[in-house]
Structure formats: C-alpha cells, structure tokens
Scaffold this motif. Sequence first.
Motif, PDB file in Angstrom:
ATOM      1  N   GLY A  92     -10.861 -14.521   4.467  1.00 28.09           N
ATOM      2  CA  GLY A  92     -10.009 -13.884   5.760  1.00 28.09           C
ATOM      3  C   GLY A  92      -9.750 -15.252   6.642  1.00 28.09           C
ATOM      4  O   GLY A  92      -8.707 -15.530   6.497  1.00 28.09           O
ATOM      5  N   TRP A  93     -10.967 -15.719   7.467  1.00 32.99           N
ATOM      6  CA  TRP A  93     -10.573 -16.822   8.136  1.00 32.99           C
ATOM      7  C   TRP A  93     -11.318 -18.174   7.717  1.00 32.99           C
ATOM      8  O   TRP A  93     -12.522 -18.407   8.133  1.00 32.99           O
ATOM      9  CB  TRP A  93     -10.937 -16.569   9.526  1.00 32.99           C
ATOM     10  CG  TRP A  93     -10.093 -15.593  10.260  1.00 32.99           C
ATOM     11  CD1 TRP A  93      -9.003 -15.103   9.724  1.00 32.99           C
ATOM     12  CD2 TRP A  93     -10.613 -14.703  11.291  1.00 32.99           C
ATOM     13  NE1 TRP A  93      -8.342 -14.205  10.912  1.00 32.99           N
ATOM     14  CE2 TRP A  93      -9.524 -13.852  11.719  1.00 32.99           C
ATOM     15  CE3 TRP A  93     -11.449 -14.774  12.071  1.00 32.99           C
ATOM     16  CZ2 TRP A  93      -9.534 -13.102  12.796  1.00 32.99           C
ATOM     17  CZ3 TRP A  93     -12.002 -13.712  12.948  1.00 32.99           C
ATOM     18  CH2 TRP A  93     -10.721 -13.011  13.419  1.00 32.99           C
ATOM     19  N   LYS A 112     -14.095 -14.583   9.437  1.00 35.70           N
ATOM     20  CA  LYS A 112     -13.741 -12.869   9.618  1.00 35.70           C
ATOM     21  C   LYS A 112     -14.641 -12.210   8.528  1.00 35.70           C
ATOM     22  O   LYS A 112     -15.031 -11.106   8.684  1.00 35.70           O
ATOM     23  CB  LYS A 112     -12.347 -12.765   9.039  1.00 35.70           C
ATOM     24  CG  LYS A 112     -11.872 -11.428   9.014  1.00 35.70           C
ATOM     25  CD  LYS A 112     -10.289 -11.182   8.757  1.00 35.70           C
ATOM     26  CE  LYS A 112      -9.894  -9.969   9.034  1.00 35.70           C
ATOM     27  NZ  LYS A 112      -8.473  -9.946   8.646  1.00 35.70           N
TER      28      LYS A 112
END
Length: 175
Positions: A92-93, A112
Amino acid sequence: TTGLKTPDGLAVDWVGRNLYWTDAGSNTISVSTMAGAHQTVLLKDGLDQPRAIALDPRNGLMYWSDWGYDPKIEVAGMDGSERRVLVNHLVGWPNDLVIDFSLDKIYWIDAKLDMVQRMDLDGWNRETVLDGQLQHPFSLAVFEDFLYWSDWHLASVQTADKFTGKHQHDMVKGM
C-alpha cells in the motif's frame, strides 16, 4: 545540490562516499558526492512518489519504495542499471525500508496496510513480521535481533523481535 522539489528518502554509500536520495516532487532518484557535487539523476521514468531508499554497496544495488498509484518496491544497480520490480502485490504505502545485512533481508513498513514485512534481497521468501498491531507506522530501523519503528498515530517509537514480531512494546511514547 540544486533542483530539489520534495526530497524524501536518503541513503549513504559508505564505500563510494556518495549520497543517494528520492525526490517525490520530481519523481526521481539521484546521487551526488558526499559534498553535493556531481549531482546526477539516475532514474526518472516510471516513478510515482518514490519514498524510501536503501543501499547495498557490497553488491552494488539500491532498493527503493514507491507509494504512488501503483505502489511497489524495486531494485537496480547503484548506477540505475538493471532495474526490476521486487514487490507490487499486496503493498500500500511502503514508507520505509532497511537492509538487514546479517540476514541478507530487506524489511519494509507499510502505513496503509499497517504491517512490517521482509524478503530476501532478491525478492524471494516474502514474510509478514508484524500485522494488525500497528496504527500508522512511518520510519523503520533494524539492529541485532530487533526492529524499531515510529508510529504517527500512537506518537511513539516501538520495538519488537525481528524474527517473530513478538515482544512488541513502546520504547518512547508521547514526548
């Protein structure tokens, strides 16, 4: 050094005495001498919010995370050659990544998905170390048998066993 927009990740090549950085504003990865001379953009195509960067001078490799539209973790030679994607699924991040030279593993923290994962330096043997116990992890470090990370939502620095993820606790909280 000139032309910086949003410098983000930093890494030092202690062998070649160079400084590497990501720039999320210009979507580039660059290098210069430790004095800031000879600034060179190594990569500019196919980057969308490059974030963290880690170097393996022993093998002449640089690793970086990108948390743009198609988040991923990539590797290339320290000159930008032979670029390839290591992870682009279930990420995600990826805010930070670090190399554990004692195990030849790369660890990354995902803000995330709220987890810490690791894999071999070649991208194989991906494992989850911590999942579900993090709020908004940001920065990551590894030393000896422990992981250390900052958590923005908890306003803390935490630690856990790097092999199992167990024994997680606050080291510093709410200063």
